[in-house]
Design an enzyme around this catalytic site. Structure first.
Site, PDB file in Angstrom:
ATOM      1  NE  ARG A  17       0.864   0.660  -3.819  1.00  0.00           N
ATOM      2  CZ  ARG A  17       2.166  -0.130  -2.927  1.00  0.00           C
ATOM      3  NH1 ARG A  17       2.560  -1.164  -3.523  1.00  0.00           N
ATOM      4  NH2 ARG A  17       2.172   0.954  -1.636  1.00  0.00           N
ATOM      5  CB  SER A  72       6.147  -6.980  -4.103  1.00  0.00           C
ATOM      6  OG  SER A  72       7.124  -6.142  -4.280  1.00  0.00           O
ATOM      7  CG  HIS A  91       7.615  -2.045  -7.595  1.00  0.00           C
ATOM      8  ND1 HIS A  91       7.798  -3.171  -7.729  1.00  0.00           N
ATOM      9  CD2 HIS A  91       6.866  -1.251  -6.801  1.00  0.00           C
ATOM     10  CE1 HIS A  91       6.979  -3.588  -7.057  1.00  0.00           C
ATOM     11  NE2 HIS A  91       6.691  -1.942  -6.305  1.00  0.00           N
ATOM     12  CE  LYS A 144       8.460  -6.929   4.104  1.00  0.00           C
ATOM     13  NZ  LYS A 144       8.887  -6.351   3.176  1.00  0.00           N
TER      14      LYS A 144
HETATM   15  C1  LIG Z   1       4.684   2.285  -5.848  1.00  0.00           C
HETATM   16  C2  LIG Z   1       5.228   2.099  -4.766  1.00  0.00           C
HETATM   17  C3  LIG Z   1       5.828   1.700  -4.526  1.00  0.00           C
HETATM   18  N1  LIG Z   1       7.424   0.976  -3.722  1.00  0.00           N
HETATM   19  C4  LIG Z   1       7.918   0.757  -3.118  1.00  0.00           C
HETATM   20  C5  LIG Z   1       8.387  -0.673  -3.108  1.00  0.00           C
HETATM   21  C6  LIG Z   1       8.958  -1.850  -2.550  1.00  0.00           C
HETATM   22  O1  LIG Z   1       8.784  -1.953  -1.029  1.00  0.00           O
HETATM   23  O2  LIG Z   1       8.937  -3.215  -2.809  1.00  0.00           O
HETATM   24  C7  LIG Z   1       7.483   1.550  -5.279  1.00  0.00           C
HETATM   25  C8  LIG Z   1       9.550   1.192  -5.302  1.00  0.00           C
HETATM   26  C9  LIG Z   1       9.394   2.061  -6.819  1.00  0.00           C
HETATM   27  C10 LIG Z   1       8.489   2.199  -7.371  1.00  0.00           C
HETATM   28  C11 LIG Z   1       7.732   2.301  -7.555  1.00  0.00           C
HETATM   29  C12 LIG Z   1       6.978   1.864  -5.706  1.00  0.00           C
END
Ligand SMILES: Cc1cn(CCC(=O)O)c2ccccc12
Length: 158
Positions: free
Chosen positions: A90, A127, A17, A41
């Site tokens: 990703r 996460s 992220h 959630k």
């Molecule tokens: C790959 C990716 C997934 N998410 C959602 C993450 C989430 O929902 O916790 C991002 C948010 C910011 C930058 C990259 C990402």
């Protein structure tokens, strides 16, 4: 002023992220990291804890700000005069879902979505995977910011 939003739960933020957020901060005048409030959630860190973590780990980017929101992302964009969303992709399976969301968001509001390929080094990261590894004593250093690593160990291993 070119503004974008990076939405997510960030429970907690990973280096994947942070990589996207940093790259977006170099491309746009202002990046809003928007933490979704989802009362249905269960989460490891509260929304306010996640906001504090995000503010700390994005301190090096003066044009990044952190906010929380509930409901539709496009309503948040409209209320904050943000014309575009940046999403990290990703793997190909991310794209399937994100493409449909992007088309729906654009149809609802005209808000654009820009896709950014994640650094391959982080394409396996999420996460939930990080929390699972940390919960069973695995080493997640290098996958999350040092602050998150410390907090995960404290929170999951008491
Ligand atoms: C790959 C990716 C997934 N998410 C959602 C993450 C989430 O929902 O916790 C991002 C948010 C910011 C930058 C990259 C990402």
């Amino acid at each position: 002023m070119r503004r974008v939003v990076c939405p997510g739960s960030f429970d907690p933020i990973t280096n994947g992220h942070l990589d996207i957020i940093g790259r977006a901060a170099r491309l746009y005048d202002e990046v809003t990291v928007a933490v979704l409030i989802n009362v249905e959630k269960s989460s490891l860190f509260t929304v306010d804890e996640r906001i504090e973590i995000l503010q700390t780990v994005t301190k090096e980017f003066p044009n990044v700000k952190v906010r929380k929101f509930h409901g539709l992302l496009v309503d948040f964009c409209r209320q904050n005069d943000i014309p575009a969303i940046v999403k990290g992709i990703r793997v190909v399976s991310d794209f399937d879902y994100e493409l449909q969301m992007a088309q729906l968001n654009y149809r609802m509001s005209g808000v654009e979505t820009l896709f950014m390929p994640t650094n391959p080094e982080y394409s396996f990261l999420s996460s939930s995977r990080v929390k699972e590894i940390a919960r069973y004593g695995g080493d997640v250093s290098g996958l999350v910011p040092d602050l998150v690593h410390k907090l995960l160990v404290e929170r999951l291993r008491g």
